[in-house]
Design a protein around this motif. Structure first.
Motif, PDB file in Angstrom:
ATOM      1  N   HIS A   4      71.956  30.474  -1.773  1.00 51.35           N
ATOM      2  CA  HIS A   4      70.768  30.376  -2.616  1.00 51.35           C
ATOM      3  C   HIS A   4      69.774  29.470  -1.896  1.00 51.35           C
ATOM      4  CE1 HIS A   4      68.807  28.886  -6.585  1.00 51.35           C
ATOM      5  NE2 HIS A   4      68.194  29.955  -6.143  1.00 51.35           N
ATOM      6  N   MET A   5      68.593  29.995  -1.622  1.00 46.99           N
ATOM      7  CA  MET A   5      67.551  29.235  -0.930  1.00 46.99           C
ATOM      8  C   MET A   5      66.342  29.088  -1.845  1.00 46.99           C
ATOM      9  SD  MET A   5      67.580  31.017   2.807  1.00 46.99           S
ATOM     10  CE  MET A   5      68.889  32.215   3.021  1.00 46.99           C
ATOM     11  N   ILE A   6      65.910  27.851  -2.008  1.00 48.24           N
ATOM     12  CA  ILE A   6      64.680  27.561  -2.749  1.00 48.24           C
ATOM     13  C   ILE A   6      63.701  26.953  -1.750  1.00 48.24           C
ATOM     14  CG2 ILE A   6      63.632  26.227  -4.615  1.00 48.24           C
ATOM     15  CD1 ILE A   6      66.439  26.174  -5.927  1.00 48.24           C
ATOM     16  N   VAL A   7      62.539  27.564  -1.618  1.00 51.20           N
ATOM     17  CA  VAL A   7      61.539  27.117  -0.644  1.00 51.20           C
ATOM     18  C   VAL A   7      60.514  26.236  -1.350  1.00 51.20           C
ATOM     19  CG1 VAL A   7      59.831  27.856   1.059  1.00 51.20           C
ATOM     20  CG2 VAL A   7      61.865  29.263   0.651  1.00 51.20           C
ATOM     21  N   GLU A   8      60.243  25.090  -0.738  1.00 52.07           N
ATOM     22  CA  GLU A   8      59.252  24.146  -1.277  1.00 52.07           C
ATOM     23  C   GLU A   8      58.330  23.691  -0.152  1.00 52.07           C
ATOM     24  OE1 GLU A   8      61.851  21.180  -2.988  1.00 52.07           O
ATOM     25  OE2 GLU A   8      61.959  22.280  -4.875  1.00 52.07           O
ATOM     26  N   ILE A   9      57.351  24.526   0.151  1.00 49.93           N
ATOM     27  CA  ILE A   9      56.373  24.188   1.186  1.00 49.93           C
ATOM     28  C   ILE A   9      55.422  23.140   0.602  1.00 49.93           C
ATOM     29  CG2 ILE A   9      54.456  25.051   2.588  1.00 49.93           C
ATOM     30  CD1 ILE A   9      55.898  27.740   2.677  1.00 49.93           C
ATOM     31  N   PRO A  10      55.185  22.043   1.316  1.00 50.99           N
ATOM     32  CA  PRO A  10      54.291  21.006   0.791  1.00 50.99           C
ATOM     33  C   PRO A  10      52.882  21.555   0.542  1.00 50.99           C
ATOM     34  CG  PRO A  10      55.421  20.247   2.777  1.00 50.99           C
ATOM     35  CD  PRO A  10      55.727  21.702   2.631  1.00 50.99           C
ATOM     36  N   SER A  11      52.295  21.149  -0.559  1.00 49.78           N
ATOM     37  CA  SER A  11      50.939  21.606  -0.889  1.00 49.78           C
ATOM     38  C   SER A  11      49.914  21.088   0.118  1.00 49.78           C
ATOM     39  CB  SER A  11      50.557  21.164  -2.302  1.00 49.78           C
ATOM     40  OG  SER A  11      50.589  19.750  -2.393  1.00 49.78           O
ATOM     41  N   THR A  12      50.294  20.080   0.887  1.00 48.52           N
ATOM     42  CA  THR A  12      49.378  19.512   1.888  1.00 48.52           C
ATOM     43  C   THR A  12      49.393  20.280   3.209  1.00 48.52           C
ATOM     44  OG1 THR A  12      51.127  17.986   2.580  1.00 48.52           O
ATOM     45  CG2 THR A  12      49.554  17.192   0.921  1.00 48.52           C
ATOM     46  N   MET A  13      50.324  21.238   3.346  1.00 47.14           N
ATOM     47  CA  MET A  13      50.378  22.011   4.591  1.00 47.14           C
ATOM     48  C   MET A  13      49.183  22.955   4.659  1.00 47.14           C
ATOM     49  SD  MET A  13      53.315  24.593   6.070  1.00 47.14           S
ATOM     50  CE  MET A  13      54.514  23.294   6.304  1.00 47.14           C
ATOM     51  N   PRO A  14      48.460  22.962   5.778  1.00 49.22           N
ATOM     52  CA  PRO A  14      47.337  23.893   5.925  1.00 49.22           C
ATOM     53  C   PRO A  14      47.804  25.350   5.778  1.00 49.22           C
ATOM     54  CG  PRO A  14      47.297  22.231   7.654  1.00 49.22           C
ATOM     55  CD  PRO A  14      48.598  22.076   6.932  1.00 49.22           C
ATOM     56  N   ALA A  15      46.978  26.157   5.144  1.00 55.17           N
ATOM     57  CA  ALA A  15      47.320  27.558   4.872  1.00 55.17           C
ATOM     58  C   ALA A  15      47.665  28.321   6.150  1.00 55.17           C
ATOM     59  CB  ALA A  15      46.176  28.233   4.131  1.00 55.17           C
ATOM     60  N   GLU A  16      46.953  28.040   7.238  1.00 50.92           N
ATOM     61  CA  GLU A  16      47.200  28.746   8.496  1.00 50.92           C
ATOM     62  C   GLU A  16      48.591  28.418   9.040  1.00 50.92           C
ATOM     63  OE1 GLU A  16      44.509  26.493   8.217  1.00 50.92           O
ATOM     64  OE2 GLU A  16      43.189  28.067   7.483  1.00 50.92           O
ATOM     65  N   GLU A  17      48.992  27.151   8.927  1.00 50.35           N
ATOM     66  CA  GLU A  17      50.322  26.761   9.391  1.00 50.35           C
ATOM     67  C   GLU A  17      51.400  27.402   8.515  1.00 50.35           C
ATOM     68  OE1 GLU A  17      53.081  22.830  10.255  1.00 50.35           O
ATOM     69  OE2 GLU A  17      50.992  22.548   9.690  1.00 50.35           O
ATOM     70  N   ALA A  18      51.200  27.409   7.222  1.00 52.31           N
ATOM     71  CA  ALA A  18      52.159  28.028   6.311  1.00 52.31           C
ATOM     72  C   ALA A  18      52.296  29.519   6.619  1.00 52.31           C
ATOM     73  CB  ALA A  18      51.741  27.814   4.862  1.00 52.31           C
ATOM     74  N   ALA A  19      51.190  30.188   6.868  1.00 58.58           N
ATOM     75  CA  ALA A  19      51.221  31.621   7.193  1.00 58.58           C
ATOM     76  C   ALA A  19      51.968  31.868   8.498  1.00 58.58           C
ATOM     77  CB  ALA A  19      49.802  32.176   7.272  1.00 58.58           C
ATOM     78  N   ARG A  20      51.771  31.006   9.481  1.00 53.79           N
ATOM     79  CA  ARG A  20      52.460  31.151  10.767  1.00 53.79           C
ATOM     80  C   ARG A  20      53.969  30.989  10.588  1.00 53.79           C
ATOM     81  NH1 ARG A  20      54.738  27.694  13.805  1.00 53.79           N
ATOM     82  NH2 ARG A  20      53.761  25.883  12.819  1.00 53.79           N
ATOM     83  N   ILE A  21      54.376  29.968   9.851  1.00 54.92           N
ATOM     84  CA  ILE A  21      55.802  29.718   9.633  1.00 54.92           C
ATOM     85  C   ILE A  21      56.433  30.870   8.850  1.00 54.92           C
ATOM     86  CG2 ILE A  21      57.462  28.203   8.468  1.00 54.92           C
ATOM     87  CD1 ILE A  21      55.550  25.859   9.121  1.00 54.92           C
ATOM     88  N   LYS A  22      55.730  31.384   7.850  1.00 53.42           N
ATOM     89  CA  LYS A  22      56.250  32.506   7.066  1.00 53.42           C
ATOM     90  C   LYS A  22      56.422  33.757   7.924  1.00 53.42           C
ATOM     91  CE  LYS A  22      54.232  30.975   2.700  1.00 53.42           C
ATOM     92  NZ  LYS A  22      53.239  31.309   1.655  1.00 53.42           N
ATOM     93  N   ALA A  23      55.501  33.996   8.855  1.00 59.04           N
ATOM     94  CA  ALA A  23      55.617  35.150   9.754  1.00 59.04           C
ATOM     95  C   ALA A  23      56.815  34.993  10.687  1.00 59.04           C
ATOM     96  CB  ALA A  23      54.323  35.324  10.559  1.00 59.04           C
ATOM     97  N   GLU A  24      57.019  33.780  11.190  1.00 58.78           N
ATOM     98  CA  GLU A  24      58.191  33.512  12.038  1.00 58.78           C
ATOM     99  C   GLU A  24      59.478  33.689  11.237  1.00 58.78           C
ATOM    100  OE1 GLU A  24      57.625  29.590  13.615  1.00 58.78           O
ATOM    101  OE2 GLU A  24      55.941  30.195  14.872  1.00 58.78           O
ATOM    102  N   GLU A  25      59.471  33.219  10.009  1.00 60.37           N
ATOM    103  CA  GLU A  25      60.628  33.347   9.115  1.00 60.37           C
ATOM    104  C   GLU A  25      60.974  34.813   8.892  1.00 60.37           C
ATOM    105  OE1 GLU A  25      63.415  31.672   6.162  1.00 60.37           O
ATOM    106  OE2 GLU A  25      62.204  30.702   7.691  1.00 60.37           O
ATOM    107  N   LYS A  26      59.964  35.619   8.625  1.00 58.93           N
ATOM    108  CA  LYS A  26      60.189  37.048   8.385  1.00 58.93           C
ATOM    109  C   LYS A  26      60.802  37.715   9.605  1.00 58.93           C
ATOM    110  CE  LYS A  26      57.879  41.246   6.800  1.00 58.93           C
ATOM    111  NZ  LYS A  26      56.631  41.822   6.269  1.00 58.93           N
ATOM    112  N   ALA A  27      60.266  37.441  10.775  1.00 57.95           N
ATOM    113  CA  ALA A  27      60.790  38.051  12.005  1.00 57.95           C
ATOM    114  C   ALA A  27      62.239  37.625  12.254  1.00 57.95           C
ATOM    115  CB  ALA A  27      59.905  37.682  13.193  1.00 57.95           C
ATOM    116  N   TYR A  28      62.533  36.350  12.090  1.00 55.38           N
ATOM    117  CA  TYR A  28      63.883  35.845  12.321  1.00 55.38           C
ATOM    118  C   TYR A  28      64.862  36.429  11.303  1.00 55.38           C
ATOM    119  CZ  TYR A  28      67.783  32.568  12.758  1.00 55.38           C
ATOM    120  OH  TYR A  28      69.032  32.010  12.908  1.00 55.38           O
TER     121      TYR A  28
END
Length: 92
Positions: A6-30
């Motif tokens: 069970h994974m619960i994701v808690e991305i900090p609200s202070t993370m820039p949207a572009e960085e969050a999008a990049r990490i999510k794309a890497e996550e999807k590929a992996y």
């Protein structure tokens, strides 16, 4: 060995949207690579949450830890792992 994760994701609200999008794309590929390799045979979203339940099929506790710790979103996750064993009433 099978594990229910069970994974619960808690991305900090202070993370820039572009960085969050990049990490999510890497996550999807992996995650898709692990699925194609058969290590992550089941992945289900939890409705209304940024969370999932997954089944991993890996050779050991260490192999599971390696797979999970390489997730790009790992630093932002709460993870619960339950080892699974065949149920004696199962017909499979």
């Amino acid at each position: 060995m099978l594990y229910l994760v069970h994974m619960i994701v808690e991305i900090p609200s202070t993370m820039p949207a572009e960085e969050a999008a990049r990490i999510k794309a890497e996550e999807k590929a992996y995650s898709q690579r692990l699925q194609q390799e058969g290590q992550w045979p089941h992945l289900w979203r939890v409705v209304g949450e940024y969370a999932n339940y997954s089944v991993f099929d890996v050779e050991s506790n260490d192999a599971l830890h390696e797979a999970l710790s390489q997730l790009p979103l790992f630093p932002y996750m709460k993870i619960t792992v339950t080892p699974l064993a065949k149920h004696p009433s199962s017909i499979r």
